[in-house]
Design a protein around this motif. Structure first.
Motif, short mmCIF file in Angstrom:
data_model
loop_
_atom_site.label_atom_id
_atom_site.label_comp_id
_atom_site.label_asym_id
_atom_site.label_seq_id
_atom_site.Cartn_x
_atom_site.Cartn_y
_atom_site.Cartn_z
N PRO A 59 -4.59 -59.94 3.13
CA PRO A 59 -4.49 -58.61 2.51
C PRO A 59 -3.70 -58.58 1.20
CG PRO A 59 -4.09 -58.47 4.86
CD PRO A 59 -4.12 -59.93 4.52
N GLU A 60 -2.84 -59.56 0.96
CA GLU A 60 -2.07 -59.58 -0.29
C GLU A 60 -2.97 -59.68 -1.52
OE1 GLU A 60 1.23 -62.24 -0.57
OE2 GLU A 60 1.95 -61.70 1.42
N ILE A 61 -4.21 -60.14 -1.34
CA ILE A 61 -5.15 -60.20 -2.45
C ILE A 61 -5.29 -58.81 -3.08
CG2 ILE A 61 -7.58 -60.55 -3.09
CD1 ILE A 61 -7.68 -62.71 -0.88
N VAL A 62 -5.29 -57.77 -2.26
CA VAL A 62 -5.42 -56.40 -2.76
C VAL A 62 -4.22 -56.05 -3.63
CG1 VAL A 62 -5.61 -53.96 -2.13
CG2 VAL A 62 -6.84 -55.70 -0.81
N ASN A 63 -3.01 -56.42 -3.18
CA ASN A 63 -1.81 -56.13 -3.97
C ASN A 63 -1.81 -56.91 -5.28
OD1 ASN A 63 -0.56 -56.00 -0.87
ND2 ASN A 63 0.06 -54.34 -2.23
N ASN A 64 -2.28 -58.16 -5.24
CA ASN A 64 -2.21 -59.03 -6.41
C ASN A 64 -3.32 -58.80 -7.42
OD1 ASN A 64 0.07 -60.28 -5.32
ND2 ASN A 64 -1.16 -61.81 -4.27
N ASP A 65 -4.49 -58.35 -6.97
CA ASP A 65 -5.64 -58.18 -7.87
C ASP A 65 -6.53 -57.04 -7.38
OD1 ASP A 65 -7.52 -58.60 -9.86
OD2 ASP A 65 -8.35 -60.43 -8.97
N GLY A 103 2.27 -46.56 -16.65
CA GLY A 103 2.79 -47.84 -16.24
C GLY A 103 1.86 -48.68 -15.38
N LEU A 104 0.59 -48.34 -15.36
CA LEU A 104 -0.36 -49.04 -14.51
C LEU A 104 -1.65 -49.32 -15.25
CD1 LEU A 104 0.05 -46.74 -11.39
CD2 LEU A 104 0.96 -49.05 -11.61
N GLU A 155 -2.92 -51.24 6.40
CA GLU A 155 -1.61 -51.20 7.03
C GLU A 155 -0.65 -52.04 6.20
OE1 GLU A 155 0.52 -52.51 11.20
OE2 GLU A 155 -1.62 -52.01 11.22
N SER A 156 0.51 -51.45 5.92
CA SER A 156 1.57 -52.17 5.22
C SER A 156 2.85 -52.00 6.01
CB SER A 156 1.75 -51.61 3.80
OG SER A 156 2.39 -50.34 3.85
N SER A 157 3.93 -52.59 5.52
CA SER A 157 5.21 -52.41 6.19
C SER A 157 5.70 -50.96 6.05
CB SER A 157 6.24 -53.37 5.59
OG SER A 157 6.34 -53.17 4.20
N LYS A 158 5.13 -50.22 5.10
CA LYS A 158 5.54 -48.84 4.86
C LYS A 158 4.69 -47.81 5.60
CE LYS A 158 7.12 -49.38 0.08
NZ LYS A 158 6.90 -48.86 -1.29
N ALA A 159 3.38 -48.07 5.74
CA ALA A 159 2.49 -47.02 6.23
C ALA A 159 1.16 -47.58 6.71
CB ALA A 159 2.22 -46.01 5.11
N ALA A 183 -2.31 -47.05 -5.84
CA ALA A 183 -2.33 -47.01 -4.38
C ALA A 183 -1.72 -48.27 -3.78
CB ALA A 183 -3.75 -46.81 -3.87
N ALA A 184 -2.07 -49.42 -4.34
CA ALA A 184 -1.54 -50.69 -3.84
C ALA A 184 -0.02 -50.72 -3.98
CB ALA A 184 -2.19 -51.86 -4.57
N ASP A 185 0.50 -50.26 -5.12
CA ASP A 185 1.95 -50.24 -5.33
C ASP A 185 2.64 -49.32 -4.34
OD1 ASP A 185 1.68 -52.03 -7.41
OD2 ASP A 185 2.09 -50.55 -8.99
N HIS A 186 2.04 -48.15 -4.08
CA HIS A 186 2.66 -47.20 -3.17
C HIS A 186 2.57 -47.61 -1.71
CE1 HIS A 186 3.22 -44.68 -6.63
NE2 HIS A 186 3.98 -43.91 -5.89
N MET A 187 1.54 -48.38 -1.37
CA MET A 187 1.43 -48.89 0.00
C MET A 187 2.45 -49.99 0.27
SD MET A 187 -0.93 -47.56 2.05
CE MET A 187 -1.09 -48.87 3.26
N GLY A 188 2.80 -50.73 -0.74
CA GLY A 188 3.65 -51.90 -0.55
C GLY A 188 2.78 -53.07 -0.12
N ASP A 189 3.43 -54.12 0.36
CA ASP A 189 2.70 -55.33 0.75
C ASP A 189 1.80 -55.05 1.94
OD1 ASP A 189 3.86 -56.81 -1.28
OD2 ASP A 189 5.49 -57.53 -0.01
#
Length: 139
Positions: A100-106, A13-14, A73-77, A44-50
């Motif tokens: 940092p959202e750049i990492v989540n988005n791309d 799925g990734l 650092e994310s809201s999760k960890a 990793a980005a998906d598991h870290m969250g935003d």
């Protein structure tokens, strides 16, 4: 992609680009003009969250395989990015420190974190198929 079997990609799925190398700690490594670019995988980005904070090393920092290279650092960890190669930091991506959202988005494009001059011409990394197998086992 190389036009190969995409059923592996769907099964995890990734996105797992074939041209990159991967570590067991979900760090990708790409090569360009004698330097290695490093970032975290989509998994990793998906598991870290935003992500809310990325602490990058200074240019010129020397590190070994297994060293903590970047702090996320994310809201999760709070999670370190573990270096899959040894080398010296030559460039840092200040854009990801500012947004940092750049990492989540791309994660495989604009979300690269550091570019390093490697000490080893042949780092021990997983190829895309081996990394997909790792992801299937971690489900």
């Amino acid at each position: 992609m190389d036009g190969g079997d995409r059923s592996d990609e769907r099964s995890v799925g990734l996105d797992v680009p074939a041209e990159l190398g991967y570590s067991d700690e979900h760090v990708w490594v790409g090569q360009s003009e004698g330097l290695l670019s490093l970032g975290i995988t989509e998994y990793a980005a998906d598991h870290m969250g935003d992500l809310v904070y990325v602490d990058l090393p200074e240019v010129g920092t020397r590190f070994d395989v297994g060293d903590e290279l970047v702090q996320l650092e994310s809201s999760k960890a709070v999670q370190p990015v573990i270096a899959p190669v040894a080398g010296t930091v030559r460039h840092v991506n200040g854009e990801v420190a500012e947004d940092p959202e750049i990492v989540n988005n791309d994660p495989y494009g604009e979300g690269w974190m550091v570019k390093v001059e490697p000490e080893d011409d042949e780092p021990e990394l997983l190829d895309d198929g081996q990394y997909r197998n790792l992801l299937r086992k971690s489900k």
